[in-house]
Design an enzyme around this catalytic site. Structure first.
Site, PDB file in Angstrom:
ATOM      1  N   ARG A  40      12.761 -11.417 -10.358  1.00 46.79           N
ATOM      2  CA  ARG A  40      12.319 -12.273  -9.158  1.00 46.79           C
ATOM      3  C   ARG A  40      13.609 -12.903  -8.597  1.00 46.79           C
ATOM      4  O   ARG A  40      13.408 -14.158  -8.433  1.00 46.79           O
ATOM      5  CB  ARG A  40      11.140 -12.913  -9.220  1.00 46.79           C
ATOM      6  CG  ARG A  40       9.875 -12.109  -9.540  1.00 46.79           C
ATOM      7  CD  ARG A  40       8.800 -12.925  -9.716  1.00 46.79           C
ATOM      8  NE  ARG A  40       8.228 -13.071  -8.380  1.00 46.79           N
ATOM      9  CZ  ARG A  40       7.103 -13.771  -8.103  1.00 46.79           C
ATOM     10  NH1 ARG A  40       6.456 -14.381  -9.041  1.00 46.79           N
ATOM     11  NH2 ARG A  40       6.665 -14.088  -6.938  1.00 46.79           N
TER      12      ARG A  40
ATOM     13  N   ARG B 216      -3.483 -22.270 -11.096  1.00 41.81           N
ATOM     14  CA  ARG B 216      -2.444 -22.020  -9.750  1.00 41.81           C
ATOM     15  C   ARG B 216      -2.820 -21.345  -8.652  1.00 41.81           C
ATOM     16  O   ARG B 216      -2.446 -21.797  -7.201  1.00 41.81           O
ATOM     17  CB  ARG B 216      -1.089 -21.292 -10.331  1.00 41.81           C
ATOM     18  CG  ARG B 216      -0.501 -22.147 -11.372  1.00 41.81           C
ATOM     19  CD  ARG B 216       0.831 -21.473 -11.588  1.00 41.81           C
ATOM     20  NE  ARG B 216       1.345 -20.935 -10.305  1.00 41.81           N
ATOM     21  CZ  ARG B 216       1.852 -19.566 -10.173  1.00 41.81           C
ATOM     22  NH1 ARG B 216       1.906 -18.763 -11.126  1.00 41.81           N
ATOM     23  NH2 ARG B 216       2.257 -19.190  -8.937  1.00 41.81           N
TER      24      ARG B 216
ATOM     25  N   ASP C 251      -0.879  -7.692  -5.827  1.00 37.16           N
ATOM     26  CA  ASP C 251      -1.748  -8.831  -6.585  1.00 37.16           C
ATOM     27  C   ASP C 251      -3.162  -8.397  -6.837  1.00 37.16           C
ATOM     28  O   ASP C 251      -3.684  -9.224  -7.389  1.00 37.16           O
ATOM     29  CB  ASP C 251      -1.579  -9.954  -5.403  1.00 37.16           C
ATOM     30  CG  ASP C 251      -0.169 -10.599  -5.269  1.00 37.16           C
ATOM     31  OD1 ASP C 251       0.677 -10.560  -6.247  1.00 37.16           O
ATOM     32  OD2 ASP C 251      -0.017 -11.390  -4.250  1.00 37.16           O
TER      33      ASP C 251
ATOM     34  N   CYS D 105      10.078 -14.938 -14.021  1.00 32.55           N
ATOM     35  CA  CYS D 105       8.739 -15.382 -14.698  1.00 32.55           C
ATOM     36  C   CYS D 105       8.017 -14.135 -15.329  1.00 32.55           C
ATOM     37  O   CYS D 105       8.902 -13.152 -15.583  1.00 32.55           O
ATOM     38  CB  CYS D 105       7.913 -15.668 -13.490  1.00 32.55           C
ATOM     39  SG  CYS D 105       7.696 -14.384 -12.331  1.00 32.55           S
TER      40      CYS D 105
ATOM     41  N   LYS E 258      -3.762 -19.207  -0.465  1.00 37.12           N
ATOM     42  CA  LYS E 258      -2.592 -20.058  -1.164  1.00 37.12           C
ATOM     43  C   LYS E 258      -1.283 -19.588  -0.671  1.00 37.12           C
ATOM     44  O   LYS E 258      -0.657 -20.431  -0.188  1.00 37.12           O
ATOM     45  CB  LYS E 258      -2.924 -19.796  -2.743  1.00 37.12           C
ATOM     46  CG  LYS E 258      -1.343 -19.967  -3.450  1.00 37.12           C
ATOM     47  CD  LYS E 258      -1.318 -19.659  -4.982  1.00 37.12           C
ATOM     48  CE  LYS E 258      -1.098 -18.295  -5.152  1.00 37.12           C
ATOM     49  NZ  LYS E 258       0.315 -18.034  -5.225  1.00 37.12           N
ATOM     50  N   ASN E 259      -1.217 -18.006  -0.544  1.00 35.63           N
ATOM     51  CA  ASN E 259       0.164 -17.727  -0.207  1.00 35.63           C
ATOM     52  C   ASN E 259       0.491 -17.809   1.635  1.00 35.63           C
ATOM     53  O   ASN E 259       1.402 -17.456   1.912  1.00 35.63           O
ATOM     54  CB  ASN E 259       0.394 -16.225  -0.697  1.00 35.63           C
ATOM     55  CG  ASN E 259       0.459 -16.194  -1.891  1.00 35.63           C
ATOM     56  OD1 ASN E 259       0.740 -17.255  -2.653  1.00 35.63           O
ATOM     57  ND2 ASN E 259       0.364 -15.081  -2.676  1.00 35.63           N
TER      58      ASN E 259
HETATM   59  N1  EPU Z   1      13.300  -9.538  -4.620  1.00 32.70           N
HETATM   60  C1  EPU Z   1      14.697  -9.210  -4.597  1.00 32.70           C
HETATM   61  N2  EPU Z   1      15.434 -10.365  -3.870  1.00 32.70           N
HETATM   62  C2  EPU Z   1      14.975 -11.112  -3.445  1.00 32.70           C
HETATM   63  C3  EPU Z   1      13.541 -11.726  -2.958  1.00 32.70           C
HETATM   64  C4  EPU Z   1      12.887 -10.331  -3.463  1.00 32.70           C
HETATM   65  O1  EPU Z   1      15.404  -8.501  -5.173  1.00 32.70           O
HETATM   66  O2  EPU Z   1      15.909 -12.122  -2.633  1.00 32.70           O
HETATM   67  C5  EPU Z   1      12.508  -8.594  -5.092  1.00 32.70           C
HETATM   68  C6  EPU Z   1      11.532  -9.111  -6.012  1.00 32.70           C
HETATM   69  O3  EPU Z   1      12.108  -9.149  -7.277  1.00 32.70           O
HETATM   70  C7  EPU Z   1      10.420  -8.124  -6.016  1.00 32.70           C
HETATM   71  C8  EPU Z   1      10.296  -7.628  -4.484  1.00 32.70           C
HETATM   72  O4  EPU Z   1      11.621  -7.894  -4.043  1.00 32.70           O
HETATM   73  O5  EPU Z   1      10.718  -6.844  -6.884  1.00 32.70           O
HETATM   74  C9  EPU Z   1       9.405  -8.358  -3.860  1.00 32.70           C
HETATM   75  O6  EPU Z   1       9.333  -9.640  -3.796  1.00 32.70           O
HETATM   76  P1  EPU Z   1       8.743 -10.597  -2.974  1.00 32.70           P
HETATM   77  O7  EPU Z   1       9.913 -11.467  -2.281  1.00 32.70           O
HETATM   78  O8  EPU Z   1       8.097  -9.998  -1.570  1.00 32.70           O
HETATM   79  O9  EPU Z   1       7.863 -11.482  -3.407  1.00 32.70           O
HETATM   80  P2  EPU Z   1       7.664 -13.276  -3.363  1.00 32.70           P
HETATM   81  O10 EPU Z   1       7.909 -13.503  -1.859  1.00 32.70           O
HETATM   82  O11 EPU Z   1       8.455 -14.042  -4.383  1.00 32.70           O
HETATM   83  C10 EPU Z   1       4.921 -13.096  -2.487  1.00 32.70           C
HETATM   84  C11 EPU Z   1       3.785 -13.734  -3.329  1.00 32.70           C
HETATM   85  C12 EPU Z   1       3.589 -12.818  -4.573  1.00 32.70           C
HETATM   86  C13 EPU Z   1       3.211 -11.501  -4.395  1.00 32.70           C
HETATM   87  C14 EPU Z   1       4.447 -10.859  -3.484  1.00 32.70           C
HETATM   88  C15 EPU Z   1       4.556  -9.686  -3.306  1.00 32.70           C
HETATM   89  C16 EPU Z   1       3.795 -15.803  -2.132  1.00 32.70           C
HETATM   90  C17 EPU Z   1       4.153 -17.457  -2.644  1.00 32.70           C
HETATM   91  N3  EPU Z   1       4.065 -14.978  -3.461  1.00 32.70           N
HETATM   92  O12 EPU Z   1       6.140 -13.202  -3.386  1.00 32.70           O
HETATM   93  O13 EPU Z   1       2.311 -13.655  -4.968  1.00 32.70           O
HETATM   94  O14 EPU Z   1       3.149 -10.837  -5.297  1.00 32.70           O
HETATM   95  O15 EPU Z   1       4.927 -11.755  -2.509  1.00 32.70           O
HETATM   96  O16 EPU Z   1       3.348  -9.223  -2.273  1.00 32.70           O
HETATM   97  O17 EPU Z   1       3.662 -15.401  -1.233  1.00 32.70           O
HETATM   98  C18 EPU Z   1       0.638 -14.197  -6.469  1.00 32.70           C
HETATM   99  O18 EPU Z   1       0.208 -14.794  -5.757  1.00 32.70           O
HETATM  100  O19 EPU Z   1       0.282 -14.034  -7.614  1.00 32.70           O
HETATM  101  C19 EPU Z   1       1.972 -13.620  -6.234  1.00 32.70           C
HETATM  102  C20 EPU Z   1       2.843 -13.421  -7.178  1.00 32.70           C
END
Ligand code: EPU
Length: 422
Positions: free
Chosen positions: A124, A402, A310, A119, A22-23
């Site tokens: 996030r 999802r 995850d 969420c 998915k990701n």
């Molecule tokens: N963060 C910030 N500011 C930003 C972006 C991120 O502070 O602008 C923080 C987040 O709050 C978090 C950390 O940085 O504490 C890492 O977040 P990241 O941005 O890496 O997460 P994401 O890109 O929103 C993806 C996956 C998640 C997975 C995380 C970590 C996708 C669509 N989602 O989320 O997947 O947990 O990386 O590996 O790729 C899931 O599939 O269940 C899921 C939540």
């Protein structure tokens, strides 16, 4: 709202085939907005988030086509994008909608994407995505719950970007934006997740010039135009890990096929440390046997190649059956222990202190009604249900839909007693 009814106690046996990630599929679909030519994708998982992403893309008036046979293929043709908006009604159900921002700004010079909001697993924010796009020349305001971006002159330019914190979708957004920007973008502290590498592969097939795939320093030389491509999405490492735990927790023996074991090396190492018998039964296949006795472990979640956040909840379900005190430290998200209180209601002994969780085991689990709070938490409750005495009802399984493709059917085929109640 659908629920699962699980009657625990049956060791799993047989073979399960892992779906596409998915990701990896979500950013790759968004990348199709960067070109007027068709992008053909294979091994797309049939999960709710993919449908939502398809709707977001269709909202821009790009063509999204899913042929019936084989149903895991998808073609996106963004010849004419007439609407650069990702509306709240769609974004609110899926945070990954922020992946629309980079491609839309890069292709059209403007975009309006609803803020995803918090969420169940944490606040996030998307500040790092916004800051990086501003460095590339976008003027961005956030008002009325929307991120509105505009590029004076129409084309982004390259920049030196260093994320303060490693972000997966942030890295993906900037990679997509930089591919069509003028000049060179250097991205330091980039995420190294296999899903990022898969996106880079697609972008390169589309004509992007990117160096450093798989490392934390990426260099993107922007091009004026990208073309179409065909790509097969990598297998879902988190689905694979979840089924490995299912085999282990049930005390059965299963084979997990169409997976890439190297993508979950840190998770497999922890499971082996606990005493789970895991062996490679081929390059893309794992054989898992449950252990008679499991040992407690220490897990700290980290960015790739560390232990994936995850997989934290699922391994915690297994830790309830291990001898001694297991310790979990969640470093990625601030509130990712929602499953722990539900597991405690099933009989687990778990104490939470901020980012740390201590699980004392082994404790027998008992069936009851539990509520799924997010995708991976739901999966961990299903795993707990597989060994609980009596009947477990997992409520709000829309969370699991999802990101897991028909998990109840895959588990049933392995002999689990699980059914969907509508
Ligand atoms: N963060 C910030 N500011 C930003 C972006 C991120 O502070 O602008 C923080 C987040 O709050 C978090 C950390 O940085 O504490 C890492 O977040 P990241 O941005 O890496 O997460 P994401 O890109 O929103 C993806 C996956 C998640 C997975 C995380 C970590 C996708 C669509 N989602 O989320 O997947 O947990 O990386 O590996 O790729 C899931 O599939 O269940 C899921 C939540």
């Amino acid at each position: 709202m659908d629920r699962f009814r699980i009657t625990g106690g049956k060791p799993l046996e047989g073979t399960v085939r892992i779906s596409g990630a998915k990701n990896a599929a979500l950013p790759t679909m968004a990348a199709a907005l960067l070109t007027a030519e068709p992008v053909h994708l294979k091994n797309i998982p049939r999960v709710r988030d993919i449908i939502t992403m398809g709707q977001l893309i269709a909202h821009t008036n790009a063509r999204v086509e899913t042929p019936d046979v084989p149903p895991t293929d998808l073609t996106i043709e963004a010849r004419n994008i007439t609407d650069a908006e990702a509306p709240y009604e769609l974004v609110r159900t899926m945070r990954a909608s922020i992946l629309m921002l980079g491609p839309l700004v890069a292709r059209l010079g403007h975009a309006r994407v609803s803020l995803p909001g918090g969420c169940a697993i944490g606040a996030r924010p998307v500040d790092l995505h916004i800051k990086a796009l501003e460095q590339m020349g976008a003027e961005i305001s956030t008002e009325h719950g929307y991120v509105t971006a505009h590029v004076p002159g129409g084309r982004l330019h390259g920049a030196e970007i260093r994320f303060e914190k490693i972000t997966v979708t942030g890295t993906e957004n900037i990679l997509m934006a930089a591919s069509l920007a003028e000049g060179e973008t250097h991205l330091e502290s980039a995420a190294r997740e296999p899903e990022v590498t898969d996106l880079i592969e697609v972008l390169i097939k589309m004509g992007a010039r990117i160096e450093g795939a798989g490392t934390s320093t990426l260099v993107v030389r922007g091009v004026e135009r990208l073309g179409g491509a065909s790509h097969t999405i990598i297998p879902d490492r988190i689905e694979a890990g979840t089924f490995v735990v299912a085999g282990a927790i049930s005390g059965g023996e299963i084979e997990v096929t169409n997976c890439k074991p190297e993508h979950i090396r840190a998770v497999l190492a922890k499971l082996c440390e606990m005493g789970v018998d895991i062996e490679a039964a081929g390059p893309d296949r794992l054989r898992v046997r449950g252990a008679k006795k499991l040992t407690a472990i220490h897990v700290t979640t980290e960015e790739y190649p560390g232990f994936a956040t995850d997989m934290q909840a699922q391994v915690m379900a297994l830790a309830t059956q291990a001898q001694g005190s297991s310790e979990f430290v969640e470093t990625i998200f601030e509130n990712r222990y929602m499953h722990a209180s539900e597991m405690t209601r099933m009989g687990a002994d778990i104490t939470i202190d901020g980012r740390k969780a201590v699980v004392r085991g082994p404790t027998p689990l008992e069936g009851t009604t539990v509520i799924a709070s997010d995708l991976r938490a739901s999966a961990s409750l299903v795993l707990a249900g597989l060994i609980a005495r009596g009947e477990t009802i997992v409520d709000r399984v829309y969370h699991i839909d999802r990101g897991y493709e028909r998990i109840e059917e895959k588990l049933s085929r392995l002999g689990a007693r699980i059914e969907r109640l509508r």
